[in-house]
Design an enzyme around this catalytic site. Structure first.
Site, PDB file in Angstrom:
ATOM      1  N   ILE A  12      48.270  -9.722 -11.506  1.00 16.76           N
ATOM      2  CA  ILE A  12      48.647 -10.815 -10.598  1.00 16.76           C
ATOM      3  C   ILE A  12      50.171 -10.928 -10.505  1.00 16.76           C
ATOM      4  CG2 ILE A  12      48.316 -13.263 -10.068  1.00 16.76           C
ATOM      5  CD1 ILE A  12      45.810 -13.170 -11.934  1.00 16.76           C
ATOM      6  N   ASP A  31      58.178  -7.940 -19.159  1.00 22.57           N
ATOM      7  CA  ASP A  31      56.829  -7.598 -19.625  1.00 22.57           C
ATOM      8  C   ASP A  31      56.966  -6.672 -20.826  1.00 22.57           C
ATOM      9  OD1 ASP A  31      53.902  -7.527 -17.751  1.00 22.57           O
ATOM     10  OD2 ASP A  31      54.015  -6.461 -19.666  1.00 22.57           O
ATOM     11  N   ASN A  35      49.668  -4.433 -21.427  1.00 22.18           N
ATOM     12  CA  ASN A  35      48.482  -4.273 -20.567  1.00 22.18           C
ATOM     13  C   ASN A  35      48.881  -3.910 -19.138  1.00 22.18           C
ATOM     14  OD1 ASN A  35      45.648  -4.256 -20.294  1.00 22.18           O
ATOM     15  ND2 ASN A  35      45.699  -6.292 -19.341  1.00 22.18           N
ATOM     16  N   ASN A  99      50.293 -14.827 -28.849  1.00 26.85           N
ATOM     17  CA  ASN A  99      50.799 -14.411 -27.531  1.00 26.85           C
ATOM     18  C   ASN A  99      50.860 -15.568 -26.544  1.00 26.85           C
ATOM     19  OD1 ASN A  99      51.179 -11.555 -26.129  1.00 26.85           O
ATOM     20  ND2 ASN A  99      50.105 -11.298 -28.070  1.00 26.85           N
ATOM     21  N   SER A 124      43.782 -21.475 -15.972  1.00 27.61           N
ATOM     22  CA  SER A 124      42.522 -20.825 -15.599  1.00 27.61           C
ATOM     23  C   SER A 124      41.426 -21.871 -15.460  1.00 27.61           C
ATOM     24  CB  SER A 124      42.148 -19.851 -16.716  1.00 27.61           C
ATOM     25  OG  SER A 124      40.807 -19.452 -16.601  1.00 27.61           O
ATOM     26  N   TYR A 148      40.591 -17.886 -26.093  1.00 28.51           N
ATOM     27  CA  TYR A 148      41.401 -17.691 -24.874  1.00 28.51           C
ATOM     28  C   TYR A 148      41.505 -19.009 -24.107  1.00 28.51           C
ATOM     29  CZ  TYR A 148      42.457 -16.479 -20.031  1.00 28.51           C
ATOM     30  OH  TYR A 148      43.000 -16.449 -18.764  1.00 28.51           O
ATOM     31  N   LYS A 152      44.829 -21.648 -23.282  1.00 28.86           N
ATOM     32  CA  LYS A 152      45.260 -22.173 -21.977  1.00 28.86           C
ATOM     33  C   LYS A 152      45.300 -23.705 -22.014  1.00 28.86           C
ATOM     34  CE  LYS A 152      45.818 -18.292 -19.811  1.00 28.86           C
ATOM     35  NZ  LYS A 152      47.157 -17.846 -19.382  1.00 28.86           N
ATOM     36  N   ASN A 178      38.351 -16.966  -9.813  1.00 27.91           N
ATOM     37  CA  ASN A 178      38.114 -15.552 -10.184  1.00 27.91           C
ATOM     38  C   ASN A 178      38.922 -14.619  -9.289  1.00 27.91           C
ATOM     39  OD1 ASN A 178      35.802 -17.133 -11.313  1.00 27.91           O
ATOM     40  ND2 ASN A 178      35.216 -15.126 -12.063  1.00 27.91           N
ATOM     41  N   PHE A 217      24.115  -9.675 -15.585  1.00 30.87           N
ATOM     42  CA  PHE A 217      23.841 -10.504 -16.761  1.00 30.87           C
ATOM     43  C   PHE A 217      23.004 -11.736 -16.395  1.00 30.87           C
ATOM     44  CE2 PHE A 217      28.159  -8.778 -18.295  1.00 30.87           C
ATOM     45  CZ  PHE A 217      27.571  -7.735 -18.989  1.00 30.87           C
ATOM     46  N   ARG A 291      24.875 -13.018 -20.438  1.00 30.91           N
ATOM     47  CA  ARG A 291      25.981 -12.825 -21.378  1.00 30.91           C
ATOM     48  C   ARG A 291      26.226 -14.155 -22.081  1.00 30.91           C
ATOM     49  NH1 ARG A 291      31.505 -10.615 -18.712  1.00 30.91           N
ATOM     50  NH2 ARG A 291      31.434 -12.667 -17.730  1.00 30.91           N
TER      51      ARG A 291
HETATM   52  P1  NAD Z   1      47.381  -8.716 -16.846  1.00 38.48           P
HETATM   53  O1  NAD Z   1      46.978  -8.363 -18.225  1.00 38.48           O
HETATM   54  O2  NAD Z   1      47.243  -7.694 -15.786  1.00 38.48           O
HETATM   55  O3  NAD Z   1      48.900  -9.236 -16.845  1.00 38.48           O
HETATM   56  C1  NAD Z   1      49.478  -9.893 -17.948  1.00 38.48           C
HETATM   57  C2  NAD Z   1      50.770  -9.166 -18.277  1.00 38.48           C
HETATM   58  O4  NAD Z   1      51.404  -9.813 -19.372  1.00 38.48           O
HETATM   59  C3  NAD Z   1      50.549  -7.709 -18.678  1.00 38.48           C
HETATM   60  O5  NAD Z   1      51.384  -6.877 -17.893  1.00 38.48           O
HETATM   61  C4  NAD Z   1      50.944  -7.660 -20.153  1.00 38.48           C
HETATM   62  O6  NAD Z   1      51.533  -6.416 -20.477  1.00 38.48           O
HETATM   63  C5  NAD Z   1      51.919  -8.818 -20.243  1.00 38.48           C
HETATM   64  N1  NAD Z   1      52.022  -9.453 -21.570  1.00 38.48           N
HETATM   65  C6  NAD Z   1      51.025  -9.894 -22.380  1.00 38.48           C
HETATM   66  N2  NAD Z   1      51.534 -10.426 -23.503  1.00 38.48           N
HETATM   67  C7  NAD Z   1      52.885 -10.353 -23.383  1.00 38.48           C
HETATM   68  C8  NAD Z   1      53.954 -10.756 -24.209  1.00 38.48           C
HETATM   69  N3  NAD Z   1      53.750 -11.335 -25.404  1.00 38.48           N
HETATM   70  N4  NAD Z   1      55.234 -10.528 -23.775  1.00 38.48           N
HETATM   71  C9  NAD Z   1      55.460  -9.933 -22.584  1.00 38.48           C
HETATM   72  N5  NAD Z   1      54.476  -9.522 -21.766  1.00 38.48           N
HETATM   73  C10 NAD Z   1      53.201  -9.735 -22.163  1.00 38.48           C
HETATM   74  O7  NAD Z   1      46.588 -10.051 -16.454  1.00 38.48           O
HETATM   75  P2  NAD Z   1      46.483 -10.808 -15.055  1.00 38.48           P
HETATM   76  O8  NAD Z   1      45.069 -10.721 -14.600  1.00 38.48           O
HETATM   77  O9  NAD Z   1      47.570 -10.404 -14.164  1.00 38.48           O
HETATM   78  O10 NAD Z   1      46.689 -12.303 -15.556  1.00 38.48           O
HETATM   79  C11 NAD Z   1      47.931 -12.978 -15.449  1.00 38.48           C
HETATM   80  C12 NAD Z   1      47.774 -14.390 -15.966  1.00 38.48           C
HETATM   81  O11 NAD Z   1      46.747 -15.071 -15.256  1.00 38.48           O
HETATM   82  C13 NAD Z   1      47.382 -14.487 -17.439  1.00 38.48           C
HETATM   83  O12 NAD Z   1      48.086 -15.570 -18.015  1.00 38.48           O
HETATM   84  C14 NAD Z   1      45.908 -14.776 -17.391  1.00 38.48           C
HETATM   85  O13 NAD Z   1      45.483 -15.467 -18.542  1.00 38.48           O
HETATM   86  C15 NAD Z   1      45.817 -15.647 -16.151  1.00 38.48           C
HETATM   87  N6  NAD Z   1      44.494 -15.639 -15.523  1.00 38.48           N
HETATM   88  C16 NAD Z   1      43.930 -14.461 -15.134  1.00 38.48           C
HETATM   89  C17 NAD Z   1      42.654 -14.471 -14.578  1.00 38.48           C
HETATM   90  C18 NAD Z   1      41.992 -13.175 -14.153  1.00 38.48           C
HETATM   91  O14 NAD Z   1      40.769 -13.168 -13.997  1.00 38.48           O
HETATM   92  N7  NAD Z   1      42.730 -12.076 -13.941  1.00 38.48           N
HETATM   93  C19 NAD Z   1      41.947 -15.679 -14.396  1.00 38.48           C
HETATM   94  C20 NAD Z   1      42.565 -16.871 -14.780  1.00 38.48           C
HETATM   95  C21 NAD Z   1      43.848 -16.842 -15.346  1.00 38.48           C
HETATM   96  N1  UFG Z   2      28.843 -10.172 -14.560  1.00 39.08           N
HETATM   97  C1  UFG Z   2      27.768  -9.294 -14.559  1.00 39.08           C
HETATM   98  N2  UFG Z   2      28.000  -8.021 -15.001  1.00 39.08           N
HETATM   99  C2  UFG Z   2      29.214  -7.593 -15.432  1.00 39.08           C
HETATM  100  C3  UFG Z   2      30.303  -8.517 -15.431  1.00 39.08           C
HETATM  101  C4  UFG Z   2      30.056  -9.798 -14.993  1.00 39.08           C
HETATM  102  O1  UFG Z   2      26.663  -9.650 -14.179  1.00 39.08           O
HETATM  103  O2  UFG Z   2      29.350  -6.415 -15.829  1.00 39.08           O
HETATM  104  C5  UFG Z   2      28.623 -11.557 -14.057  1.00 39.08           C
HETATM  105  C6  UFG Z   2      28.875 -12.630 -15.101  1.00 39.08           C
HETATM  106  O3  UFG Z   2      27.729 -12.861 -15.879  1.00 39.08           O
HETATM  107  C7  UFG Z   2      29.272 -13.817 -14.213  1.00 39.08           C
HETATM  108  C8  UFG Z   2      29.979 -13.151 -13.021  1.00 39.08           C
HETATM  109  O4  UFG Z   2      29.562 -11.792 -13.029  1.00 39.08           O
HETATM  110  O5  UFG Z   2      28.120 -14.464 -13.753  1.00 39.08           O
HETATM  111  C9  UFG Z   2      31.497 -13.195 -13.123  1.00 39.08           C
HETATM  112  O6  UFG Z   2      31.900 -12.652 -14.375  1.00 39.08           O
HETATM  113  P1  UFG Z   2      33.411 -12.262 -14.689  1.00 39.08           P
HETATM  114  O7  UFG Z   2      33.449 -11.697 -16.068  1.00 39.08           O
HETATM  115  O8  UFG Z   2      33.954 -11.411 -13.591  1.00 39.08           O
HETATM  116  O9  UFG Z   2      34.185 -13.638 -14.593  1.00 39.08           O
HETATM  117  P2  UFG Z   2      34.005 -14.991 -15.431  1.00 39.08           P
HETATM  118  O10 UFG Z   2      33.753 -16.083 -14.442  1.00 39.08           O
HETATM  119  O11 UFG Z   2      33.039 -14.827 -16.523  1.00 39.08           O
HETATM  120  O12 UFG Z   2      35.431 -15.152 -16.121  1.00 39.08           O
HETATM  121  C10 UFG Z   2      36.653 -15.008 -15.393  1.00 39.08           C
HETATM  122  C11 UFG Z   2      37.733 -14.524 -16.350  1.00 39.08           C
HETATM  123  C12 UFG Z   2      37.997 -15.566 -17.391  1.00 39.08           C
HETATM  124  C13 UFG Z   2      38.338 -16.862 -16.740  1.00 39.08           C
HETATM  125  C14 UFG Z   2      37.260 -17.285 -15.768  1.00 39.08           C
HETATM  126  C15 UFG Z   2      37.670 -18.496 -15.002  1.00 39.08           C
HETATM  127  O13 UFG Z   2      37.317 -13.339 -16.989  1.00 39.08           O
HETATM  128  O14 UFG Z   2      39.093 -15.167 -18.163  1.00 39.08           O
HETATM  129  O15 UFG Z   2      37.025 -16.222 -14.834  1.00 39.08           O
HETATM  130  O16 UFG Z   2      38.896 -18.269 -14.384  1.00 39.08           O
HETATM  131  F1  UFG Z   2      38.454 -17.805 -17.705  1.00 39.08           F
END
Ligand code: NAD
Ligand code: UFG
Length: 337
Positions: A12, A31, A35, A99, A124, A148, A152, A178, A217, A291
């Site tokens: 993101i 960064d 990851n 972290n 989140s 996790y 947050k 999501n 799931f 799950r």
């Molecule tokens: P991502 O893992 O792709 O990006 C996170 C980045 O932070 C990575 O590039 C990683 O290398 C870096 N990082 C982690 N720990 C670090 C540290 N201690 N110092 C410096 N860099 C560090 O994840 P994303 O999906 O882009 O998520 C970004 C943010 O959004 C996160 O805070 C995540 O919790 C939040 N978020 C993501 C989702 C999702 O589904 N992707 C949903 C809700 C919230």
């Molecule tokens: N699912 C499957 N098969 C898979 C993966 C997921 O059936 O292989 C289903 C899950 O059971 C759920 C839906 O797809 O019903 C979405 O699952 P995700 O894992 O894609 O997303 P979640 O809603 O479980 O969680 C995501 C992030 C969390 C965050 C949350 C709310 O992974 O970190 O959204 O933002 F907290």
């Protein structure tokens, strides 16, 4: 504005940095690459017309943050850097608190020292815990079901306390639902390490032949087709949401909390069918037990963001699938190829 983007090479963060560049801001990406891949910087340069400054470092390194904030004359920070795998957080809680909580604490201390008091934080929908009442409003009760989510929630509490203690701070917490999808060019997207935990990247790997079939799931949830329902949001809509939040928040004291979601739920089977349309194949799946820890449904009430930020989602589920497919089919190994 000069914007420090922590986690700026992540999924993101990288796409938001691109949007910042396009909007005329100067993002500085920090960064530790735990990851993400540095090749994303070339893609940002290709699409955005200039290469953003990149600092390889850790958000827990307060001295480094102070130096970057001062030298780059940062006006505001968007704080993405965090670990984000729910299952891993249960196995390694200390790594997650270190972290995500310590990292944010170090960042806030550094900002305080240098006098930068505008922050947008990646929260989140996980902070709504196992809520059953839909849609989710920002003032719904908060809880967490795993480390996790706790991390947050802890950061949101820290931000709330700071806003009360010092009215010079502008603190915005964005609760993402999501996030899925990729840049429409197919040049930037998400490439999870190992087996994807999340639905869309897993389906994308099935579509490209890297995984045999989707494990669905559970199909006995109280939802229209029995499978889980989520509020999927295109990552480019999410990136735009950060620009809107910055515009609203900078210089506006207090804690501002917004859901970033579409307000619409889609089931697992709907997403699978939409992806099948996008890639032109019927995708195989098996129904397996639910799950642990999953809720049946989760979707946002997105009205506050619409009213106060003037932001709402514009990309459909079909767009999310088409853009993910474009990225996945051209970059099956992500940025490493
Ligand atoms: P991502 O893992 O792709 O990006 C996170 C980045 O932070 C990575 O590039 C990683 O290398 C870096 N990082 C982690 N720990 C670090 C540290 N201690 N110092 C410096 N860099 C560090 O994840 P994303 O999906 O882009 O998520 C970004 C943010 O959004 C996160 O805070 C995540 O919790 C939040 N978020 C993501 C989702 C999702 O589904 N992707 C949903 C809700 C919230
Ligand atoms: N699912 C499957 N098969 C898979 C993966 C997921 O059936 O292989 C289903 C899950 O059971 C759920 C839906 O797809 O019903 C979405 O699952 P995700 O894992 O894609 O997303 P979640 O809603 O479980 O969680 C995501 C992030 C969390 C965050 C949350 C709310 O992974 O970190 O959204 O933002 F907290």
């Amino acid at each position: 504005m000069n914007i420090l983007v922590t986690g700026g090479t992540g999924y993101i963060g990288s796409l938001t940095s691109l949007r910042l560049l396009e909007a005329g801001h100067r993002p500085v990406l920090l960064d530790n690459l735990c990851n993400s891949h540095p090749a994303v910087l070339d893609r940002i340069a290709t699409l955005g017309g200039s290469r953003p400054q990149f600092v390889q470092g850790d958000v827990r390194d307060r001295a480094l943050l102070e130096r970057v904030l001062a030298e780059a004359q940062i006006d505001a920070v968007i704080h993405f850097a965090a670990l984000k795998a729910v299952g891993e957080s249960v196995a390694q809680p200390l790594a997650y608190y270190d972290n995500n909580v310590n990292g944010t604490l170090a960042l806030l201390h550094a900002m305080q020292t240098v006098g930068v008091r505008n922050l947008v934080f990646s929260s989140s929908a996980t902070v709504y815990g196992a809520a059953e009442q839909m849609p989710l409003y920002e003032d719904a009760p908060l809880s967490a079901t795993n480390p996790y989510g706790q991390s947050k929630l802890m950061v949101e509490h820290m931000l709330a306390d700071l806003a009360v203690a010092d009215p010079r701070w502008s603190l915005t917490a964005l609760r993402y639902f999501n996030p899925v999808g990729a840049h429409p060019s197919g040049l930037m997207g998400e490439h999870p390490q190992g087996v994807p935990n999340n639905l869309m990247p897993y389906i994308a790997q099935v579509a490209v032949g890297q995984r045999a079939s989707l494990r669905v799931f559970g199909n006995t949830y109280p939802t229209p087709d029995g499978t889980g329902v989520r509020d999927f949001i295109h990552v480019m809509d999410l990136a735009d949401g950060h620009l809107a939040a910055l515009q609203h928040g900078v210089g506006r004291p207090g804690l501002h909390v917004f859901n970033l979601g579409s307000g619409q739920g889609h089931s697992v089977l709907e997403v699978l069918a939409a992806f099948g349309q996008a890639c032109g194949k019927n995708l195989p799946f098996d129904i397996v037990p639910p799950r642990p820890g999953d809720v049946a449904s989760s979707w946002a009430d997105p009205r506050r963001a619409r009213e106060m930020l003037g932001w709402h989602t514009t990309r459909s589920l079909a767009d999310m699938c088409a853009d993910t497919w474009r990225w996945q089919s051209t970059h099956p190994q992500g940025y490493s190829v």
